[in-house]
Design a protein around this motif. Structure first.
Motif, PDB file in Angstrom:
ATOM      1  N   GLY A 211       0.832  -1.194   0.000  1.00 37.74           N
ATOM      2  CA  GLY A 211       0.000   0.000   0.000  1.00 37.74           C
ATOM      3  C   GLY A 211       0.866   1.244   0.000  1.00 37.74           C
ATOM      4  N   VAL A 212       0.285   2.353   0.395  1.00 37.94           N
ATOM      5  CA  VAL A 212       1.039   3.599   0.405  1.00 37.94           C
ATOM      6  C   VAL A 212       0.601   4.443   1.602  1.00 37.94           C
ATOM      7  CG1 VAL A 212      -0.616   4.752  -1.123  1.00 37.94           C
ATOM      8  CG2 VAL A 212       1.727   5.621  -0.952  1.00 37.94           C
ATOM      9  N   VAL A 213       1.584   5.060   2.260  1.00 40.12           N
ATOM     10  CA  VAL A 213       1.339   5.982   3.360  1.00 40.12           C
ATOM     11  C   VAL A 213       1.795   7.366   2.913  1.00 40.12           C
ATOM     12  CG1 VAL A 213       1.916   6.593   5.728  1.00 40.12           C
ATOM     13  CG2 VAL A 213       1.648   4.197   5.097  1.00 40.12           C
ATOM     14  N   ALA A 214       0.933   8.378   3.129  1.00 37.20           N
ATOM     15  CA  ALA A 214       1.268   9.749   2.732  1.00 37.20           C
ATOM     16  C   ALA A 214       1.472  10.607   3.974  1.00 37.20           C
ATOM     17  CB  ALA A 214       0.153  10.331   1.870  1.00 37.20           C
ATOM     18  N   THR A 215       2.603  11.295   4.055  1.00 35.09           N
ATOM     19  CA  THR A 215       2.905  12.197   5.168  1.00 35.09           C
ATOM     20  C   THR A 215       2.976  13.623   4.649  1.00 35.09           C
ATOM     21  OG1 THR A 215       4.193  10.453   6.250  1.00 35.09           O
ATOM     22  CG2 THR A 215       4.536  12.716   7.016  1.00 35.09           C
ATOM     23  N   LEU A 224       5.430  10.200   0.000  1.00 35.03           N
ATOM     24  CA  LEU A 224       4.845   8.865  -0.080  1.00 35.03           C
ATOM     25  C   LEU A 224       5.853   7.805   0.349  1.00 35.03           C
ATOM     26  CD1 LEU A 224       2.899   9.027  -3.478  1.00 35.03           C
ATOM     27  CD2 LEU A 224       2.179   9.775  -1.197  1.00 35.03           C
ATOM     28  N   CYS A 225       5.358   6.808   1.028  1.00 35.00           N
ATOM     29  CA  CYS A 225       6.198   5.699   1.466  1.00 35.00           C
ATOM     30  C   CYS A 225       5.434   4.404   1.233  1.00 35.00           C
ATOM     31  CB  CYS A 225       6.571   5.840   2.938  1.00 35.00           C
ATOM     32  SG  CYS A 225       7.515   4.436   3.592  1.00 35.00           S
ATOM     33  N   PRO A 226       6.065   3.373   0.658  1.00 33.88           N
ATOM     34  CA  PRO A 226       5.368   2.090   0.522  1.00 33.88           C
ATOM     35  C   PRO A 226       4.998   1.530   1.900  1.00 33.88           C
ATOM     36  CG  PRO A 226       7.364   2.139  -0.821  1.00 33.88           C
ATOM     37  CD  PRO A 226       7.423   3.333   0.078  1.00 33.88           C
ATOM     38  N   SER A 227       3.851   0.899   1.980  1.00 29.66           N
ATOM     39  CA  SER A 227       3.400   0.255   3.217  1.00 29.66           C
ATOM     40  C   SER A 227       3.384  -1.247   2.999  1.00 29.66           C
ATOM     41  CB  SER A 227       1.996   0.741   3.600  1.00 29.66           C
ATOM     42  OG  SER A 227       1.447  -0.070   4.610  1.00 29.66           O
ATOM     43  N   LEU A 228       3.953  -1.994   3.956  1.00 28.19           N
ATOM     44  CA  LEU A 228       4.027  -3.447   3.841  1.00 28.19           C
ATOM     45  C   LEU A 228       2.840  -4.139   4.488  1.00 28.19           C
ATOM     46  CD1 LEU A 228       7.818  -3.960   4.638  1.00 28.19           C
ATOM     47  CD2 LEU A 228       6.724  -3.525   2.431  1.00 28.19           C
ATOM     48  N   ASN A 230       2.258  -4.568   7.640  1.00 31.11           N
ATOM     49  CA  ASN A 230       2.592  -5.369   8.822  1.00 31.11           C
ATOM     50  C   ASN A 230       2.919  -4.515  10.030  1.00 31.11           C
ATOM     51  OD1 ASN A 230       5.079  -4.313   8.201  1.00 31.11           O
ATOM     52  ND2 ASN A 230       6.028  -6.274   7.670  1.00 31.11           N
ATOM     53  N   GLY A 231       2.568  -3.235   9.975  1.00 28.29           N
ATOM     54  CA  GLY A 231       2.775  -2.373  11.120  1.00 28.29           C
ATOM     55  C   GLY A 231       4.092  -1.649  11.149  1.00 28.29           C
ATOM     56  N   THR A 232       4.971  -1.885  10.179  1.00 25.78           N
ATOM     57  CA  THR A 232       6.251  -1.187  10.131  1.00 25.78           C
ATOM     58  C   THR A 232       6.013   0.265   9.739  1.00 25.78           C
ATOM     59  OG1 THR A 232       7.226  -3.253   9.360  1.00 25.78           O
ATOM     60  CG2 THR A 232       8.581  -1.279   9.205  1.00 25.78           C
ATOM     61  N   THR A 233       6.607   1.202  10.480  1.00 24.36           N
ATOM     62  CA  THR A 233       6.357   2.623  10.262  1.00 24.36           C
ATOM     63  C   THR A 233       7.193   3.150   9.096  1.00 24.36           C
ATOM     64  OG1 THR A 233       8.121   3.351  11.740  1.00 24.36           O
ATOM     65  CG2 THR A 233       5.962   2.879  12.724  1.00 24.36           C
ATOM     66  N   PRO A 234       6.771   4.269   8.487  1.00 24.48           N
ATOM     67  CA  PRO A 234       7.575   4.870   7.414  1.00 24.48           C
ATOM     68  C   PRO A 234       8.993   5.207   7.859  1.00 24.48           C
ATOM     69  CG  PRO A 234       5.361   5.792   7.424  1.00 24.48           C
ATOM     70  CD  PRO A 234       5.470   4.937   8.640  1.00 24.48           C
ATOM     71  N   ASP A 235       9.165   5.661   9.102  1.00 27.34           N
ATOM     72  CA  ASP A 235      10.507   5.985   9.578  1.00 27.34           C
ATOM     73  C   ASP A 235      11.398   4.747   9.594  1.00 27.34           C
ATOM     74  OD1 ASP A 235       9.897   8.630   9.887  1.00 27.34           O
ATOM     75  OD2 ASP A 235       9.455   8.499  12.029  1.00 27.34           O
ATOM     76  N   GLN A 236      10.847   3.613  10.048  1.00 32.34           N
ATOM     77  CA  GLN A 236      11.625   2.376  10.062  1.00 32.34           C
ATOM     78  C   GLN A 236      12.003   1.952   8.647  1.00 32.34           C
ATOM     79  OE1 GLN A 236       8.676   0.078  12.335  1.00 32.34           O
ATOM     80  NE2 GLN A 236      10.281  -0.360  13.851  1.00 32.34           N
ATOM     81  N   LEU A 237      11.052   2.094   7.727  1.00 31.70           N
ATOM     82  CA  LEU A 237      11.301   1.643   6.364  1.00 31.70           C
ATOM     83  C   LEU A 237      12.273   2.556   5.625  1.00 31.70           C
ATOM     84  CD1 LEU A 237       7.669   0.602   5.354  1.00 31.70           C
ATOM     85  CD2 LEU A 237       9.615  -0.921   5.698  1.00 31.70           C
ATOM     86  N   GLU A 238      12.200   3.852   5.890  1.00 35.71           N
ATOM     87  CA  GLU A 238      13.036   4.814   5.169  1.00 35.71           C
ATOM     88  C   GLU A 238      14.512   4.480   5.312  1.00 35.71           C
ATOM     89  OE1 GLU A 238      13.436   7.691   2.466  1.00 35.71           O
ATOM     90  OE2 GLU A 238      11.520   6.982   3.281  1.00 35.71           O
ATOM     91  N   LYS A 239      14.885   3.912   6.464  1.00 40.44           N
ATOM     92  CA  LYS A 239      16.294   3.603   6.720  1.00 40.44           C
ATOM     93  C   LYS A 239      16.712   2.287   6.072  1.00 40.44           C
ATOM     94  CE  LYS A 239      15.712   5.725  11.278  1.00 40.44           C
ATOM     95  NZ  LYS A 239      15.670   5.481  12.748  1.00 40.44           N
ATOM     96  N   ARG A 240      15.754   1.560   5.491  1.00 34.96           N
ATOM     97  CA  ARG A 240      16.081   0.207   5.046  1.00 34.96           C
ATOM     98  C   ARG A 240      15.891  -0.029   3.553  1.00 34.96           C
ATOM     99  NH1 ARG A 240      14.670   0.151  10.281  1.00 34.96           N
ATOM    100  NH2 ARG A 240      15.742  -1.336  11.651  1.00 34.96           N
ATOM    101  N   ASP A 585      -4.301   1.124  12.474  1.00 33.36           N
ATOM    102  CA  ASP A 585      -4.001   2.030  11.372  1.00 33.36           C
ATOM    103  C   ASP A 585      -4.398   1.344  10.070  1.00 33.36           C
ATOM    104  OD1 ASP A 585      -2.876   3.512   9.348  1.00 33.36           O
ATOM    105  OD2 ASP A 585      -1.078   4.007  10.475  1.00 33.36           O
ATOM    106  N   GLY A 586      -5.076   2.068   9.213  1.00 36.82           N
ATOM    107  CA  GLY A 586      -5.513   1.486   7.957  1.00 36.82           C
ATOM    108  C   GLY A 586      -4.394   0.871   7.158  1.00 36.82           C
ATOM    109  N   GLU A 587      -3.191   1.425   7.294  1.00 32.67           N
ATOM    110  CA  GLU A 587      -2.061   0.901   6.532  1.00 32.67           C
ATOM    111  C   GLU A 587      -1.581  -0.440   7.077  1.00 32.67           C
ATOM    112  OE1 GLU A 587      -1.195   2.166   3.791  1.00 32.67           O
ATOM    113  OE2 GLU A 587      -2.572   3.843   4.021  1.00 32.67           O
ATOM    114  N   ALA A 588      -1.997  -0.798   8.290  1.00 33.56           N
ATOM    115  CA  ALA A 588      -1.554  -2.060   8.883  1.00 33.56           C
ATOM    116  C   ALA A 588      -2.476  -3.217   8.521  1.00 33.56           C
ATOM    117  CB  ALA A 588      -1.477  -1.920  10.402  1.00 33.56           C
TER     118      ALA A 588
END
Length: 1009
Positions: A211-215, A224-228, A230-240, A585-588
């Motif tokens: 999915g997609v999360v918009a900040t 925009l950040c891809p959403s997996l 599974n509850g992983t936040t955009p901040d966690q994903l941005e570093k990976r 959260d809808g993204e989860a």
């Protein structure tokens, strides 16, 4: 251990006799087991000649064949490894399969998961050390003779391990290696005993979609950040994201102890979002309105929105419905049988009570009495030594009592929380609903020429009623929680609710086409056994079928076509992802079905599609199903959503539709709360919230004096009918189908004057011989145990034993009851008073050349009766239970409906065995006009449903329902108590409530414990 030894150990002396008989041989291959006999022996067995063991094995294998779990061979059967692994222990014993594996596995892991040198070696640990093993199908061999049957979890883990072992070095990339560890973890969670070393701490997950999360950023733009999911936040994903090779087709992300596997489709979705990462401020409004203009909806899951009634997704809150009022009943004849002296330990709680007991006891001894009454309990004092011993124990306990130290309570076990759609509740009674519905008019005149069958007058009336409410619902404001949106079709069984529903669906689609509006997909939710019936009804109802196609959203049919690859059921959500208010959260949220325009040709929600599914599938995929904009939703046998605390009920209320139709001949099974829940699903606001409903309609019944309660029930029923008004249509068969023959219910238990049942003494028989001895032994054991045991569990176990003995006193000795001749079969059945009555009844029905359905729940009794009745009447009796296929999976497997067709096609006398649960709804069996409830169901509504399989449109003969009973010479027997309890739960026909069920809680209350 040899197979013969296994059978001997499991079955004792009977097992020794059985093990000595010839049975089917079996041979393992790479797919499963082949069960076979020499060709001549197999032909002889089919003709009724062979050993007792072979006969019962043949019955077992044919029952597996009916389930689609066994394939016939020229001289036997083949059963796949997965089906054998999950076989019930009882069936495995009869087929002489090896026992379960007593050992466990240990994984020896070498190499890093990122290298092709990664290896996993599995070792089998037995009590005497490690043992080498080989696998053939569902069996694990330690030697050529020592074998064990794998569990489903063990088979799952070994298959994954073997697949990885066969990969070429270039195929052993990090994704394949981690996938093996994920599958071994899943097997371990499912019950495989395996030590995975440090990989126990690793959580390997496969996203179901991206999915997609918009900040929103300070300058008004969106990041925009891809959403997996599974509850992983955009901040966690941005570093990976740097961990991914953007040139590769697939990838792996490591996030703390979580490893995320990305297949090519998920990788493409992530690249799509990251390549469109920034939405300028002047484009934000356009993006929020039409995100598919910026992102490829075929790759990225974009939110489609729920219905107005769904507030979000989160932890399901339990609704307390309170206790039920139940009369007490002495099931164990305790008032007539003194309790053991050991009960003194439970009755005496204070020194003062002990002193009073000693006085009463001294007086009883002076009078020479063998029993006394204390604290309302009759106590056996015929053995003074035992009485003195228990009094002494109580006295010593009081003398040695000290103040107990304060102990801090243990931390409560973690409670598994359930995640579901959360609803905006319609708590108020909306007075305008009845007015709006009353003013509605049918939106078109039905084109009856378009249908293959012309309606009965009551069916024409029913269709017009539905079309009136449907038309008003389509025009009402869909954003209003209290809009017109559904109705309850509560017609009696057999009046054609399926036909009326399909006609209304056909008219709805035709109207939508005529006014150039979307012909939305149609959803039917029904019990599994009715899906095939709905498919057939479509063919028989329309001259030209109005649907694009029919999808059966069920395992074994079309479910896999529309499941997101690698997705788990949506009911398996992570409750810990919910916030402090219980919402997620809808993204989860993970969606597991291919829905919406981005799914392209694979989308489930195509226009004009008829989707047939079960309540279990609705529960498991509720988030996807609630996202779809349905035209009409029909709930067949809607009593399946009577419980507001069930996930399938929450999902049903959350579905988005122009119109919801709930169809059930039994609008109440347990209590008036069921009726509220159904109406709250069909038309929220017409009866208000639960607290309002309870105050208005439940409490007047509960607070009424016992002698006035029936009158209050009738009054409440009339008031409820007035309250729901046009939103419920309730007609009974006798009023609508004047051509139906008579129906008589015969009971072996004496009935009160004016009751609905006819007392037929010939249907009862007194216990004698081993049946009476076994029954009395249970009563005596219970009297002894109740002195010291927790009576709730003890009482339910004892009731189960009394029920079993009432059927046959040696029912658990199945192997000793297998017979070879009709004479032997009659002799074994004569050990039971109830089966003696059954044989007399069947002989009478055979003389009339009529057909009969035998209803019972216990599978052991089903198997034995088939064996006996085949021998006595030279028949091949079919069994329809929960194992029988409801939906055709293979061309050579007979479904429930096909078995019934074969049963009815045989001329003259015939009988069929059914479970009231599996065959109690939807099926029509008008070829039979006799029903015998050999084992009565706790729920009289289900019993009535089962009976009415024969009392429907098309029945031409007088219908007879038989309720045989076995009686005790001194006390009211189990059958008498059960008849009294069920009779007390029946409501009069003019009340809105149809028969109530007996819950376990009510059963306990009826015991007076």
């Amino acid at each position: 251990m040899a197979f013969v030894d296994v059978i001997k150990g499991l079955l004792g002396k009977a097992g020794e006799e059985l093990a000595a008989q010839p049975g089917f041989d079996f041979q393992a291959d790479s797919h499963g087991l082949n069960f076979y006999l020499p060709k001549a022996a197999f032909v002889a067995l089919q003709e009724g000649r062979g050993s007792t063991l072979q006969k019962v094995q043949l019955i077992t294998l044919r029952m597996l064949e009916e389930q689609g779990l066994a394939n016939p061979l020229p001289n036997g059967f083949m059963v796949l490894e997965a089906d054998l692994a999950g076989l019930e222990a009882e069936q495995a014993d009869l087929l002489r399969l090896p026992p379960r594996l007593p050992g466990s596995f240990a994984a020896q892991i070498s190499g890093r998961t990122g290298n092709s040198s990664f290896r996993v070696a599995l070792h089998l640990k037995m009590t005497d050390g490690n043992a080498p093993f080989t696998r053939k199908g569902p069996l694990l061999y330690l030697t050529s003779t020592e074998a064990y049957r794998l569990t489903p979890a063990e088979l799952m883990g070994l298959l994954a391990w073997e697949h990885h072992q066969e990969l070429q070095p270039e195929q052993r990339g990090e994704a394949a290696n981690l996938r093996l560890m994920a599958e071994l973890q899943t097997a371990a969670r499912s019950g495989m005993r395996i030590d995975l070393s440090h990989f126990e701490r690793l959580d390997v997950v496969v996203p179901q979609n991206i999915g997609v999360v918009a900040t929103r950023l300070p300058d008004g733009s969106l990041l925009l950040c891809p959403s997996l999911g599974n509850g992983t936040t955009p901040d966690q994903l941005e570093k990976r994201w740097s961990q991914l090779d953007m040139g590769a087709n697939d990838g792996v992300l490591r996030i703390d102890n979580r490893v995320v596997l990305l297949d090519p489709q998920k990788m493409a979705a992530i690249k799509e979002v990251l390549s469109n990462k920034r939405i300028p401020a002047d484009k934000v409004a356009e993006f929020l309105t039409t995100p598919s203009a910026f992102l490829d909806a075929a790759l990225v899951n974009l939110d489609m929105g729920f219905s107005i009634r769904v507030a979000g997704i989160g932890k399901l809150q339990h609704m307390d419905f309170g206790d039920q009022d139940t009369q007490k009943s002495d099931w164990f004849a305790l008032d007539k049988r003194p309790a053991s002296a050991a009960i003194i330990l439970k009755l005496v709680q204070t020194p003062e009570e002990l002193a009073r007991l000693q006085e009463v006891y001294a007086s009883a001894k002076e009078q020479g009495a063998t029993s006394l009454t204390f604290a309302g309990q009759l106590i056996d004092v015929s053995n003074p030594e035992q009485v003195d011993k228990h009094i002494q124990k109580v006295q010593e306990a009081f003398e040695g009592a000290t103040v107990a130290p304060v102990v801090e309570p243990d931390e409560p076990d973690e409670v598994k929380e359930t995640v579901s759609v959360l609803l905006r509740d319609a708590d108020d009674i909306h007075q305008g609903l009845l007015r709006k519905a009353g003013e509605a008019k049918p939106f078109r005149e039905p084109d009856w020429d378009a249908y293959a069958r012309q309606p009965f007058p009551h069916q024409r009336e029913g269709v017009e009623w539905m079309m009136k409410l449907l038309g008003a619902a389509i025009q009402d404001d869909h954003a209003n929680l209290y809009r017109l949106q559904g109705a309850l079709l509560a017609d009696d069984m057999g009046l054609g609710k399926t036909y009326m529903s399909l006609v209304t669906v056909g008219e709805y689609l035709a109207q939508q086409k005529a006014i150039h509006k979307s012909q939305k997909p149609i959803l039917v939710v029904a019990p599994l056994s009715l899906l095939e019936n709905w498919e057939d009804e479509v063919d028989h109802t329309f001259k030209s079928i109005p649907f694009r196609d029919i999808v059966v959203l069920q395992a074994g049919r079309d479910l896999n076509r529309f499941r997101v690859k690698g997705a788990e059921r949506e009911s398996v959500q992570v409750a810990s992802l919910a916030d402090e208010d219980g919402q997620m959260d809808g993204e989860a949220i993970r969606y597991a079905l291919t829905i919406g325009p981005e799914a392209g040709a694979q989308r489930l929600d195509m226009d004009r599609r008829l989707v047939l599914t079960t309540y279990q599938t609705l529960r498991d995929y509720q988030f996807s199903m609630c996202m779809i904009d349905w035209g009409m939703v029909i709930f067949d046998e809607a009593q399946n959503i009577k419980n507001p605390n069930a996930l399938q009920t929450q999902a049903a209320k959350g579905l988005k539709a122009d119109f919801k139709l709930l169809a059930t001949g039994t609008p109440v099974e347990n209590s008036l709360g069921d009726f509220w829940c159904l109406m709250h699903t069909a038309q929220p606001g017409v009866l208000g919230g639960w607290s309002q409903f309870r105050d208005n309609w439940i409490k007047p019944i509960l607070h009424a004096p016992e002698d006035e309660r029936d009158a209050v029930r009738r009054k409440v029923g009339a008031e409820l009918r007035d309250a729901v008004g046009i939103f419920m249509l309730r007609r009974v068969k006798e009023d609508q189908l004047k051509g139906l023959p008579s129906k008589t219910i015969h009971s072996g238990v004496a009935q009160p004057t004016g009751g609905l049942l006819v007392h037929t003494p010939q249907l009862s028989r007194g216990m004698k011989g081993i049946q009476l001895k076994a029954y009395d032994a249970i009563l005596s054991d219970f009297r002894e145990l109740r002195a010291t045991e927790d009576m709730r569990g003890t009482a339910l176990m004892a009731l189960s034993q009394l029920r079993e003995i009432s059927l046959h006193p040696r029912l658990r000795e199945e192997t000793q009851l297998m017979t070879n001749t009709a004479k032997d079969a009659r002799e074994v059945m004569a050990e039971s008073g109830k089966l003696t009555v059954l044989l007399e009844l069947l002989d009478q029905i055979r003389q009339k050349h009529e057909k009969v359905i035998l209803f019972m729940v216990t599978k052991r009794l089903q198997r034995l009766l088939k064996l006996w009745l085949d021998q006595i009447y030279s028949l091949n009796v079919a069994i329809i239970n929960g194992d029988t296929a409801a939906v055709a999976k293979k061309a050579d497997i007979l479904t429930r409906k096909q078995l019934i067709t074969a049963f009815e096609a045989k001329p003259d006398f015939n009988l069929i065995i059914m479970s009231p649960v599996a065959a109690g709804v939807g099926l029509t069996v008008v070829g039979a006009n006799h029903v015998v409830h050999l084992e009565r169901h706790w729920n009289p509504a289900k019993e009535a449903q089962a009976s009415d399989r024969v009392y429907r449109i098309g029945q031409t003969k007088e219908v007879h329902i038989h309720l045989p009973a076995v009686l005790h010479p001194q006390y009211d027997s189990f059958d008498v108590h059960l008849d009294r309890l069920l009779r007390g739960k029946l409501m009069l026909k003019d009340a809105v409530v149809t028969p109530e069920a007996v819950s376990e809680n009510e059963m306990i209350q009826s015991l007076g414990l």
